[in-house]
Design a protein around this motif. Structure first.
Motif, PDB file in Angstrom:
ATOM      1  N   LEU A  58       1.003  -1.474   0.289  1.00  0.00           N
ATOM      2  CA  LEU A  58      -0.360  -0.400   0.029  1.00  0.00           C
ATOM      3  C   LEU A  58       1.047   1.391   0.042  1.00  0.00           C
ATOM      4  CD1 LEU A  58      -3.360   1.008   0.012  1.00  0.00           C
ATOM      5  CD2 LEU A  58      -2.381   1.374   2.908  1.00  0.00           C
ATOM      6  N   ALA A  59       1.937   1.960   0.910  1.00  0.00           N
ATOM      7  CA  ALA A  59       2.755   2.309   1.090  1.00  0.00           C
ATOM      8  C   ALA A  59       3.948   2.613  -0.636  1.00  0.00           C
ATOM      9  CB  ALA A  59       3.296   2.093   2.304  1.00  0.00           C
ATOM     10  N   ILE A  60       3.797   1.576  -0.979  1.00  0.00           N
ATOM     11  CA  ILE A  60       4.629   1.803  -2.253  1.00  0.00           C
ATOM     12  C   ILE A  60       3.484   2.215  -3.313  1.00  0.00           C
ATOM     13  CG2 ILE A  60       5.435   0.569  -4.928  1.00  0.00           C
ATOM     14  CD1 ILE A  60       7.156  -1.266  -2.150  1.00  0.00           C
ATOM     15  N   ILE A  61       2.598   2.220  -3.310  1.00  0.00           N
ATOM     16  CA  ILE A  61       1.946   2.517  -4.848  1.00  0.00           C
ATOM     17  C   ILE A  61       0.710   3.909  -4.385  1.00  0.00           C
ATOM     18  CG2 ILE A  61      -1.080   2.235  -5.777  1.00  0.00           C
ATOM     19  CD1 ILE A  61      -0.580  -1.026  -4.738  1.00  0.00           C
ATOM     20  N   CYS A  62       0.465   3.924  -3.021  1.00  0.00           N
ATOM     21  CA  CYS A  62       0.344   5.815  -2.226  1.00  0.00           C
ATOM     22  C   CYS A  62       1.419   6.753  -3.103  1.00  0.00           C
ATOM     23  CB  CYS A  62      -0.233   5.248  -0.942  1.00  0.00           C
ATOM     24  SG  CYS A  62      -1.768   4.466  -0.699  1.00  0.00           S
ATOM     25  N   SER A  63       2.704   6.149  -2.612  1.00  0.00           N
ATOM     26  CA  SER A  63       3.459   6.937  -2.492  1.00  0.00           C
ATOM     27  C   SER A  63       3.883   6.998  -4.421  1.00  0.00           C
ATOM     28  CB  SER A  63       5.237   6.611  -2.116  1.00  0.00           C
ATOM     29  OG  SER A  63       5.342   6.759  -0.075  1.00  0.00           O
ATOM     30  N   PHE A  64       3.734   6.136  -5.353  1.00  0.00           N
ATOM     31  CA  PHE A  64       4.109   6.260  -6.729  1.00  0.00           C
ATOM     32  C   PHE A  64       2.578   7.131  -6.923  1.00  0.00           C
ATOM     33  CE2 PHE A  64       2.103   5.131 -10.605  1.00  0.00           C
ATOM     34  CZ  PHE A  64       3.469   5.758 -11.408  1.00  0.00           C
ATOM     35  N   ILE A  65       1.630   7.428  -5.891  1.00  0.00           N
ATOM     36  CA  ILE A  65       0.303   8.000  -7.142  1.00  0.00           C
ATOM     37  C   ILE A  65       0.823   8.798  -6.257  1.00  0.00           C
ATOM     38  CG2 ILE A  65      -1.867   8.695  -6.562  1.00  0.00           C
ATOM     39  CD1 ILE A  65      -2.410   5.574  -6.366  1.00  0.00           C
ATOM     40  N   ALA A  66       1.491   9.546  -4.833  1.00  0.00           N
ATOM     41  CA  ALA A  66       1.385  10.768  -4.809  1.00  0.00           C
ATOM     42  C   ALA A  66       3.201  11.320  -5.291  1.00  0.00           C
ATOM     43  CB  ALA A  66       1.606  10.655  -2.750  1.00  0.00           C
ATOM     44  N   SER A  67       3.462  10.819  -5.543  1.00  0.00           N
ATOM     45  CA  SER A  67       4.679  11.608  -6.371  1.00  0.00           C
ATOM     46  C   SER A  67       4.243  11.713  -7.718  1.00  0.00           C
ATOM     47  CB  SER A  67       5.343  10.753  -6.691  1.00  0.00           C
ATOM     48  OG  SER A  67       5.224   9.671  -7.485  1.00  0.00           O
ATOM     49  N   GLN A  68       3.179  11.665  -8.131  1.00  0.00           N
ATOM     50  CA  GLN A  68       3.024  12.489  -9.729  1.00  0.00           C
ATOM     51  C   GLN A  68       2.167  13.910  -9.369  1.00  0.00           C
ATOM     52  OE1 GLN A  68       3.496  10.294 -12.321  1.00  0.00           O
ATOM     53  NE2 GLN A  68       4.475   8.896 -10.418  1.00  0.00           N
ATOM     54  N   TRP A  69       1.493  13.592  -8.632  1.00  0.00           N
ATOM     55  CA  TRP A  69       0.713  15.603  -7.983  1.00  0.00           C
ATOM     56  C   TRP A  69       1.945  16.223  -6.860  1.00  0.00           C
ATOM     57  CZ3 TRP A  69      -4.205  11.655  -6.769  1.00  0.00           C
ATOM     58  CH2 TRP A  69      -4.409  11.979  -7.417  1.00  0.00           C
ATOM     59  N   MET A  70       2.730  15.771  -6.420  1.00  0.00           N
ATOM     60  CA  MET A  70       3.321  16.908  -5.535  1.00  0.00           C
ATOM     61  C   MET A  70       5.282  16.243  -5.246  1.00  0.00           C
ATOM     62  SD  MET A  70       2.093  15.746  -1.616  1.00  0.00           S
ATOM     63  CE  MET A  70       2.112  14.620  -0.470  1.00  0.00           C
ATOM     64  N   GLN A  71       5.774  17.725  -5.232  1.00  0.00           N
ATOM     65  CA  GLN A  71       7.335  17.078  -4.549  1.00  0.00           C
ATOM     66  C   GLN A  71       6.761  16.940  -3.306  1.00  0.00           C
ATOM     67  OE1 GLN A  71       9.488  15.681  -6.633  1.00  0.00           O
ATOM     68  NE2 GLN A  71       8.321  15.592  -8.322  1.00  0.00           N
ATOM     69  N   HIS A  72       7.687  16.346  -2.718  1.00  0.00           N
ATOM     70  CA  HIS A  72       7.806  16.463  -0.887  1.00  0.00           C
ATOM     71  C   HIS A  72       8.549  14.957  -0.131  1.00  0.00           C
ATOM     72  CE1 HIS A  72       6.362  16.640   3.197  1.00  0.00           C
ATOM     73  NE2 HIS A  72       6.551  18.006   3.231  1.00  0.00           N
ATOM     74  N   ALA A  73       9.333  15.779   0.964  1.00  0.00           N
ATOM     75  CA  ALA A  73      10.077  14.888   1.712  1.00  0.00           C
ATOM     76  C   ALA A  73      10.255  13.653   2.192  1.00  0.00           C
ATOM     77  CB  ALA A  73      11.462  15.195   2.767  1.00  0.00           C
ATOM     78  N   SER A  74       8.552  13.913   2.399  1.00  0.00           N
ATOM     79  CA  SER A  74       7.479  12.519   3.051  1.00  0.00           C
ATOM     80  C   SER A  74       7.776  11.208   2.355  1.00  0.00           C
ATOM     81  CB  SER A  74       6.431  12.834   3.514  1.00  0.00           C
ATOM     82  OG  SER A  74       6.157  13.292   2.961  1.00  0.00           O
TER      83      SER A  74
END
Length: 340
Positions: free
Chosen positions: A98-114
Motif C-alpha cells: 500500500l505504501a509503495i502504491i500510494c507513494s507512487f500516486i502522490a509523487s505524480q502530484w507533488m514533490q515532498h520529502a515524506s
C-alpha cells in the motif's frame, strides 16, 4: 490480560500518533499552521510520545506470556518468535505494498520529502526481516519502524529468558529461575533508562526503546506478586531518580502507563462497561490504523496540494479528511488482512 481497558489506551494512543504524523510530515500542516499553530505544535511535539504507551502495553502482554510457568516446555523459543513474526508480517507486507502504491500516486502530484522513492531489493529484504532500522535503510512508511522495533524487542526478550532457562540448573525451582529472568530484564531496562535512552544515536536500536518495553514486562510480573505495591514503589523510585537526572516526557509517560497497567491487573474497575466504547474498537484495530494511515494521508495531501495549495482552513479540512479516510480504510484492512 487483554481487556477493553487496554484497547482504550491503544485507541487514544493510535489517534495521537496519527495526528502527530499529520502535523509532522505536512504539507497540509504547513499551510494550516497559519490558523491553528498551537494545535499543530501540540501534536508535533507531544503526539509521538504516545508510542511509549504502545511499547509498555507490548511489554506488558509479553511479560504475561513469557513468565508463564514452563513456557519453553510447551513451545520452543523459536516457535514463539516465529508465531510473533507470523502475526506481524502479513499485514506488514500488505502495508508495504500500500505504501509503495500510494507513494507512487502522490509523487505524480507533488514533490515532498515524506514521499519514499521506489525501494531497492535490499531495502525490501531488510523490511521483510524487520531489520531496516539496524541496517540503515529508510523506512517505506512512517509506521513500519515501530513494527520492526516491536519484533526485535520481543525476540531479544524471549531469547534472553530462554537462555536463562537453559543454562540454569534443572533442579532449581520455577520461582528461582523466574527471579533470575526478572533481574536480567530489570538490568536491561535500567541500562536503557540510564544509558542508551539518553543517547539519540541509539534510537535505531532496541536498546533505546527497551526502557518502555521493559517497564511493561516488569509491570506484568509485579502485578502478579503479593508485594505489588512495594515493588511498584521501588521501581518508581528508580524512574523518578532517572527523570531527576535528565527529564524525558516519553519516559514519564511510559512509567505512568506501566503503573496504571500494574494497578489495573484483576481490579474490579478494569472490567467496567465504561470501557466498552468506540475507542476500544479503535484500539483493537490500532495495528491496522498504524499501518495504513500514513500512505492514505500521502494521497490526500497530494490531492490537496493541487486543489488548495494556499487556503489554511481548507487544509485543516484536508487533515481531518485524511484522518477519517485512514480510519475507514483500516476497517477492511483489519477485517480481511490482519484478522486472517
Amino acid at each position: 490480560m487483554r481487556s477493553a481497558f487496554i484497547d482504550n489506551l491503544k485507541g487514544v494512543s493510535c489517534i495521537l500518533i496519527m495526528l502527530h504524523h499529520l502535523a509532522f510530515y505536512g504539507p497540509m500542516s504547513d499551510v494550516a499552521m497559519a490558523v491553528i499553530p498551537g494545535v499543530i505544535d501540540f501534536f508535533f511535539v507531544y503526539g509521538r510520545m504516545a508510542v511509549a504507551v504502545f511499547l509498555v502495553i507490548g511489554g506488558f502482554l509479553t511479560g504475561q506470556k513469557l513468565f508463564e510457568q514452563n513456557v519453553f516446555a510447551h513451545k520452543s523459543v523459536f516457535q514463539l518468535i516465529w508465531h510473533k513474526y507470523q502475526r506481524l508480517v502479513i499485514p506488514y507486507l500488505a502495508a508495504i505494498i500500500l505504501a509503495i502504491i500510494c507513494s507512487f500516486i502522490a509523487s505524480q502530484w507533488m514533490q515532498h520529502a515524506s514521499i519514499s522513492a521506489m525501494p531497492e531489493p535490499e531495502q525490501l529484504i531488510s523490511h521483510l526481516f524487520f531489520l531496516q532500522n539496524l541496517l540503515g535503510y529508510e523506512s517505506l512508511s512512517a509506521g513500519l519502524w515501530y513494527v520492526a522495533m516491536d519484533f526485535q524487542l520481543f525476540a531479544v526478550t524471549a531469547l534472553a529468558l530462554f537462555l536463562i532457562d537453559t543454562i540454569l540448573p534443572t533442579h532449581w525451582s520455577y520461582q528461582r529461575t523466574q527471579l533470575i529472568g526478572v533481574l536480567i530484564v530489570t538490568l536491561i531496562t535500567l541500562a536503557s533508562l540510564f544509558i542508551f535512552n539518553l543517547d539519540d544515536s541509539y534510537d535505531t536500536t532496541f536498546l533505546y526503546f527497551y526502557v518502555a518495553y521493559g517497564l511493561g514486562i516488569l509491570a506484568a510480573r509485579i502485578a502478579q506478586t503479593q508485594s505489588k505495591m512495594f515493588l511498584l514503589f521501588l521501581l518508581s523510585d528508580f524512574l523518578l531518580f532517572a527523570l531527576y537526572l535528565d527529564f524525558r516526557g516519553r519516559v514519564l509517560i511510559a512509567g505512568v502507563t506501566a503503573a496504571v497497567l500494574c494497578l489495573s491487573y484483576q481490579s474490579w474497575w478494569v472490567n467496567s462497561k465504561i470501557w466498552m466504547n468506540p475507542l476500544a474498537k479503535l484500539g483493537r484495530m490500532s495495528y491496522s490504523i498504524f499501518l495504513v494511515h500514513f500512505p492514505i494521508s500521502l494521497v490526500v495531501s497530494s490531492i490537496w496540494v493541487q486543489l488548495y495549495p494556499e487556503n489554511p482552513w481548507l487544509n485543516v479540512v484536508g487533515m481531518v479528511t485524511a484522518a477519517l479516510l485512514s480510519l475507514l480504510v483500516a476497517i477492511p484492512f483489519y477485517q480481511f488482512i490482519e484478522k486472517r
